[in-house]
Each structure stands twice: as structure tokens, then as C-alpha cells.
Write an enzyme that holds these catalytic residues in place. Structure first.
Site, PDB file in Angstrom:
ATOM      1  N   GLU A  85       0.868  -1.223   0.042  1.00  0.00           N
ATOM      2  CA  GLU A  85       0.339  -0.675  -0.092  1.00  0.00           C
ATOM      3  C   GLU A  85       0.588   0.999  -0.158  1.00  0.00           C
ATOM      4  O   GLU A  85       1.868   1.400   1.026  1.00  0.00           O
ATOM      5  CB  GLU A  85      -1.041   0.113   1.051  1.00  0.00           C
ATOM      6  CG  GLU A  85      -1.947   0.870   1.328  1.00  0.00           C
ATOM      7  CD  GLU A  85      -2.652   1.310   2.427  1.00  0.00           C
ATOM      8  OE1 GLU A  85      -3.678  -0.284   2.840  1.00  0.00           O
ATOM      9  OE2 GLU A  85      -3.227   1.989   3.272  1.00  0.00           O
ATOM     10  N   ASP A  87       0.609   5.358   0.704  1.00  0.00           N
ATOM     11  CA  ASP A  87      -0.658   5.998   1.107  1.00  0.00           C
ATOM     12  C   ASP A  87      -0.389   7.647   1.146  1.00  0.00           C
ATOM     13  O   ASP A  87       0.324   7.845   1.702  1.00  0.00           O
ATOM     14  CB  ASP A  87      -1.196   5.586   2.633  1.00  0.00           C
ATOM     15  CG  ASP A  87      -1.652   4.299   3.316  1.00  0.00           C
ATOM     16  OD1 ASP A  87      -2.738   3.965   2.677  1.00  0.00           O
ATOM     17  OD2 ASP A  87      -1.007   3.708   3.637  1.00  0.00           O
ATOM     18  N   GLU A  89      -2.613  10.558   3.699  1.00  0.00           N
ATOM     19  CA  GLU A  89      -4.073  10.425   4.158  1.00  0.00           C
ATOM     20  C   GLU A  89      -4.266  12.105   4.601  1.00  0.00           C
ATOM     21  O   GLU A  89      -2.757  12.809   4.807  1.00  0.00           O
ATOM     22  CB  GLU A  89      -4.822   9.785   5.701  1.00  0.00           C
ATOM     23  CG  GLU A  89      -4.337   8.160   4.998  1.00  0.00           C
ATOM     24  CD  GLU A  89      -4.707   7.381   6.480  1.00  0.00           C
ATOM     25  OE1 GLU A  89      -4.392   7.488   7.423  1.00  0.00           O
ATOM     26  OE2 GLU A  89      -4.695   6.223   6.481  1.00  0.00           O
ATOM     27  N   HIS A 102      -0.110  12.919   5.542  1.00  0.00           N
ATOM     28  CA  HIS A 102       0.331  11.467   6.271  1.00  0.00           C
ATOM     29  C   HIS A 102       0.503  10.639   5.464  1.00  0.00           C
ATOM     30  O   HIS A 102      -0.485  10.398   4.111  1.00  0.00           O
ATOM     31  CB  HIS A 102      -0.800  11.134   7.304  1.00  0.00           C
ATOM     32  CG  HIS A 102      -0.156   9.467   8.044  1.00  0.00           C
ATOM     33  ND1 HIS A 102      -0.090   9.511   8.904  1.00  0.00           N
ATOM     34  CD2 HIS A 102      -0.349   8.767   7.123  1.00  0.00           C
ATOM     35  CE1 HIS A 102       0.205   8.351   9.184  1.00  0.00           C
ATOM     36  NE2 HIS A 102      -0.509   7.850   8.389  1.00  0.00           N
ATOM     37  N   THR A 103       1.893  10.663   5.186  1.00  0.00           N
ATOM     38  CA  THR A 103       2.483   9.820   4.125  1.00  0.00           C
ATOM     39  C   THR A 103       2.843   8.103   4.567  1.00  0.00           C
ATOM     40  O   THR A 103       2.881   7.884   5.850  1.00  0.00           O
ATOM     41  CB  THR A 103       2.777   9.770   3.108  1.00  0.00           C
ATOM     42  OG1 THR A 103       4.754  10.196   4.406  1.00  0.00           O
ATOM     43  CG2 THR A 103       2.525  11.264   2.514  1.00  0.00           C
ATOM     44  N   ASN A 112       4.154   1.031   9.503  1.00  0.00           N
ATOM     45  CA  ASN A 112       5.371   1.778  10.379  1.00  0.00           C
ATOM     46  C   ASN A 112       6.079   2.389   9.100  1.00  0.00           C
ATOM     47  O   ASN A 112       7.300   2.766   9.948  1.00  0.00           O
ATOM     48  CB  ASN A 112       5.651   1.118  10.972  1.00  0.00           C
ATOM     49  CG  ASN A 112       4.229  -0.177  11.721  1.00  0.00           C
ATOM     50  OD1 ASN A 112       3.552   0.318  12.400  1.00  0.00           O
ATOM     51  ND2 ASN A 112       5.219  -0.916  12.256  1.00  0.00           N
ATOM     52  N   ARG A 113       5.994   3.128   9.000  1.00  0.00           N
ATOM     53  CA  ARG A 113       6.952   4.338   7.766  1.00  0.00           C
ATOM     54  C   ARG A 113       6.381   5.304   7.651  1.00  0.00           C
ATOM     55  O   ARG A 113       6.009   5.964   6.345  1.00  0.00           O
ATOM     56  CB  ARG A 113       7.193   3.293   6.144  1.00  0.00           C
ATOM     57  CG  ARG A 113       7.746   2.301   6.787  1.00  0.00           C
ATOM     58  CD  ARG A 113       8.276   1.677   5.326  1.00  0.00           C
ATOM     59  NE  ARG A 113       9.171  -0.058   5.441  1.00  0.00           N
ATOM     60  CZ  ARG A 113       8.477  -0.671   4.807  1.00  0.00           C
ATOM     61  NH1 ARG A 113       7.608  -1.016   4.224  1.00  0.00           N
ATOM     62  NH2 ARG A 113       9.121  -2.126   4.958  1.00  0.00           N
ATOM     63  N   GLU A 114       5.463   6.097   8.611  1.00  0.00           N
ATOM     64  CA  GLU A 114       4.773   7.445   8.126  1.00  0.00           C
ATOM     65  C   GLU A 114       5.649   8.178   8.337  1.00  0.00           C
ATOM     66  O   GLU A 114       6.830   8.870   9.014  1.00  0.00           O
ATOM     67  CB  GLU A 114       4.406   7.566   9.254  1.00  0.00           C
ATOM     68  CG  GLU A 114       3.378   6.554  10.038  1.00  0.00           C
ATOM     69  CD  GLU A 114       3.573   5.526  10.597  1.00  0.00           C
ATOM     70  OE1 GLU A 114       4.727   4.844  11.415  1.00  0.00           O
ATOM     71  OE2 GLU A 114       2.660   3.622  10.214  1.00  0.00           O
ATOM     72  N   TRP A 179      -9.106   9.723  16.810  1.00  0.00           N
ATOM     73  CA  TRP A 179      -7.544  10.054  16.297  1.00  0.00           C
ATOM     74  C   TRP A 179      -7.006  11.417  15.865  1.00  0.00           C
ATOM     75  O   TRP A 179      -6.028  11.253  15.447  1.00  0.00           O
ATOM     76  CB  TRP A 179      -7.041   8.954  15.736  1.00  0.00           C
ATOM     77  CG  TRP A 179      -7.378   8.358  14.265  1.00  0.00           C
ATOM     78  CD1 TRP A 179      -8.578   7.828  14.290  1.00  0.00           C
ATOM     79  CD2 TRP A 179      -6.770   8.564  13.418  1.00  0.00           C
ATOM     80  NE1 TRP A 179      -8.577   6.938  12.886  1.00  0.00           N
ATOM     81  CE2 TRP A 179      -6.783   7.582  12.778  1.00  0.00           C
ATOM     82  CE3 TRP A 179      -5.552   9.090  13.459  1.00  0.00           C
ATOM     83  CZ2 TRP A 179      -6.969   7.918  11.349  1.00  0.00           C
ATOM     84  CZ3 TRP A 179      -5.314   9.081  11.698  1.00  0.00           C
ATOM     85  CH2 TRP A 179      -5.798   8.258  10.749  1.00  0.00           C
ATOM     86  N   GLY A 183      -4.651  14.157  18.204  1.00  0.00           N
ATOM     87  CA  GLY A 183      -4.588  13.038  18.272  1.00  0.00           C
ATOM     88  C   GLY A 183      -5.479  13.376  19.499  1.00  0.00           C
ATOM     89  O   GLY A 183      -5.746  11.817  20.118  1.00  0.00           O
ATOM     90  N   ARG A 254      10.803   5.659  19.534  1.00  0.00           N
ATOM     91  CA  ARG A 254       9.901   4.901  18.372  1.00  0.00           C
ATOM     92  C   ARG A 254      10.617   2.769  18.515  1.00  0.00           C
ATOM     93  O   ARG A 254      10.243   1.906  18.258  1.00  0.00           O
ATOM     94  CB  ARG A 254       9.206   4.409  17.691  1.00  0.00           C
ATOM     95  CG  ARG A 254       8.485   4.145  17.521  1.00  0.00           C
ATOM     96  CD  ARG A 254       7.535   4.578  15.832  1.00  0.00           C
ATOM     97  NE  ARG A 254       6.156   3.661  15.002  1.00  0.00           N
ATOM     98  CZ  ARG A 254       6.033   3.880  13.803  1.00  0.00           C
ATOM     99  NH1 ARG A 254       6.103   5.070  13.866  1.00  0.00           N
ATOM    100  NH2 ARG A 254       5.034   3.292  12.901  1.00  0.00           N
TER     101      ARG A 254
END
Ligand SMILES: *[C@@H]1O[C@H](CO)[C@@H](O)[C@H](O)[C@H]1NC(C)=O
Length: 269
Positions: A85, A87, A89, A102-103, A112-114, A179, A183, A254
Site C-alpha cells: 500500500e 498512502d 491521508e 500523512h504518508t 510503520n513508515r509514516e 484520533w 490526537g 519508537r
């Protein structure tokens, strides 16, 4: 094969929220609306294995807090957990506060590669072009033809790259006020509903997948080998230095064991 242009009737199916997705002007314009009970979405009729996909989008104006508008390509969820995918957003915000773009990139089920950005313009007053360029060497996210993010093919270093599964184009507008905005602290104001996002000038220079022969037919072009030239590298540095607000590659909290392998490479290969 010709480059496919615009006509939403020809290239897309409304997949949910039927009466809230409307194709107008003889197929030139598509609008999605979000009401309290639900949003809407559409999906391409074709699947693609590589391509340059352009869409012009005008985002929900005014108080868009709690709304999320998506534009992405994805392999069929039916293929299970190993889906690919890419993305975009758009996370709405209170009036006067900036949208967050947001990608993310999923390959073989792993995301998990935002990376998140603010934009250098107001995305609600006019249409702007959002592009997913996906060839065998890299993925480039572009906004008004300005590269904002590159994800290179680093299969040789053991990082899976989406290059085996055809993907469809998807877009949706939905309620994510648990969310999305600051946040989840800022909720959607349903007295302002319906919230509307508009789309036009879809263009795909791409390899269209033929499921029956399991092969694809490509519209040849510069997109197939496109990378960043010197001007592109300057522009992406400008965007990333001024408008990048989150990058998984620098989130050491993280990834206490070390950031993912692709983060150790030059960001703009
Ligand atoms: C909303 O605006 C705030 C304040 O400027 C900003 O920190 C945040 O990134 C914006 N985007 C979202 C989705 O909350």
C-alpha cells in the site's frame, strides 16, 4: 496504450456510501461527502503494477476537524496480511489550523513508515495535484509536482519493495475524530456536515494489470525510470526542512533497537 484521463464513470466504482459519492459534469468531477453516520469511497476498476497516478483534490473546507480524506493504492486485502500500500491521508483540522498530510508505505504487509507534513498552501480553496509515482526503482510522493518523499527499492538490503502485486487506486472520506485531529482531542462539528471533498483530472500513466493473463500492459514514459534530478533534490530538501513534522526514521524512542534499514540510506536515492 493511451494515457487514461479524467472520466470518473469510466475508471472508478463507488464502493461505499453510494448516495454520498457523486459523479458530475459528465464524469469530470467527483465529490465525496461525510455525514454523521458515514462517509463514502471509490476504487479504480483497473489494477496497476507500477504507474504514475495523478489526482487533483480539493479538501474539506472550514472546520474539517475529525475528517480524514484518503488517496492511496493498495493490493487487494483478500491477498491477506502481505499486502502492499502507498498512502496519502489528509487529516483535517479546526478552522485556521493546518491540515496534516500523512504518508506511509506498506510492503509485504509491513508499514510503520509514516512521514507527516504540513502543506505550503491552503488545500481547501483550490484543487491541487497529488501524485503517487511508483516504478520498479522507487516510489515518489509529489504535491503539485514537487517531490515530498522518496521510498527507494532497497531489496538488495533486505527491505521488501512493492513490485509483485498489482494495486487498485482508492479514495475515501471518513470520520476519524477518535484520533485524527490533534490526537483525537478535537472532534468533528456535525452541525457543519456534510463535509465535502472534490476530485478531478485523474490521470494514470501506468501498467494496467490483466488478471487473466497475469501480465501488464504499460504506457511508456519518463515515469518508468523517473528519479530525482538536481532540481528535484533541491525541492525535496526544501519541503523536508520546512514542512516535515514527523519522520519515523528519526523517531528513536519508537525504535530503541535502531531505526529501520531504509532509514540509514540517503533519503533521496
Ligand atoms: C492541527 O493544527 C495543530 C496546531 O497548529 C497542529 O499541531 C497539527 O499538526 C494540525 N493537524 C492535525 C491533524 O492535528
Amino acid at each position: 496504450m493511451a494515457i487514461s484521463e479524467a472520466n470518473f464513470h469510466q475508471h472508478f466504482d463507488v464502493t461505499w456510501g453510494h448516495h454520498r459519492a457523486q459523479i458530475k459534469d459528465g464524469g469530470q468531477l467527483l465529490t465525496l461527502s461525510l455525514e454523521k453516520d458515514s462517509g463514502a469511497g471509490f476504487q479504480s476498476k483497473s489494477q496497476y503494477l507500477f504507474g504514475r497516478i495523478d489526482m487533483q483534490i480539493k479538501l474539506v473546507a472550514g472546520n474539517s476537524a475529525g475528517t480524514v480524506t484518503t488517496f492511496y493504492v493498495s493490493s487487494p486485502p483478500s491477498l491477506g496480511p502481505n499486502h502492499d500500500e502507498i498512502d496519502f491521508e489528509f487529516l483535517g483540522n479546526s478552522s485556521g489550523d493546518p491540515y496534516t498530510l500523512h504518508t506511509n508505505v506498506f510492503s509485504q504487509g509491513k508499514g510503520n513508515r509514516e512521514q507527516q507534513f504540513h502543506l505550503w498552501f491552503d488545500p481547501t480553496t483550490a484543487f491541487h495535484t497529488y501524485t503517487i509515482l511508483w516504478n520498479s526503482q522507487r516510489i515518489i510522493f509529489l504535491v503539485d509536482n514537487i517531490p515530498i518523499r522518496v521510498f527507494s527499492n532497497l531489496e538488495s538490503m533486505g527491505v521488501p519493495f512493492p513490485n509483485k502485486q498489482p494495486m487498485s487506486i482508492h479514495s475515501s472520506l471518513w470520520n476519524a475524530d477518535d484520533w485524527a485531529t490533534q490526537g483525537g482531542r478535537v472532534k468533528a462539528d456535525w452541525t457543519k456536515a456534510p463535509f465535502v471533498a472534490s476530485y478531478k483530472n485523474f490521470k494514470a500513466e501506468a501498467c494496467i494489470w490483466n488478471p487473466s493473463s497475469a501480465s501488464s500492459a504499460c504506457s511508456p514514459g519518463a515515469w518508468q525510470t523517473q528519479g530525482l534530478d538536481a532540481a528535484g533534490r533541491n525541492r525535496i530538501r526544501w519541503v523536508q526542512s520546512k514542512y516535515l513534522i514527523y519522520n519515523y526514521c528519526t523517531d528513536r524512542k519508537r525504535f530503541p533497537q535502531g531505526v529501520p534499514v531504509e532509514c540509514k540510506q540517503s533519503r533521496f536515492l
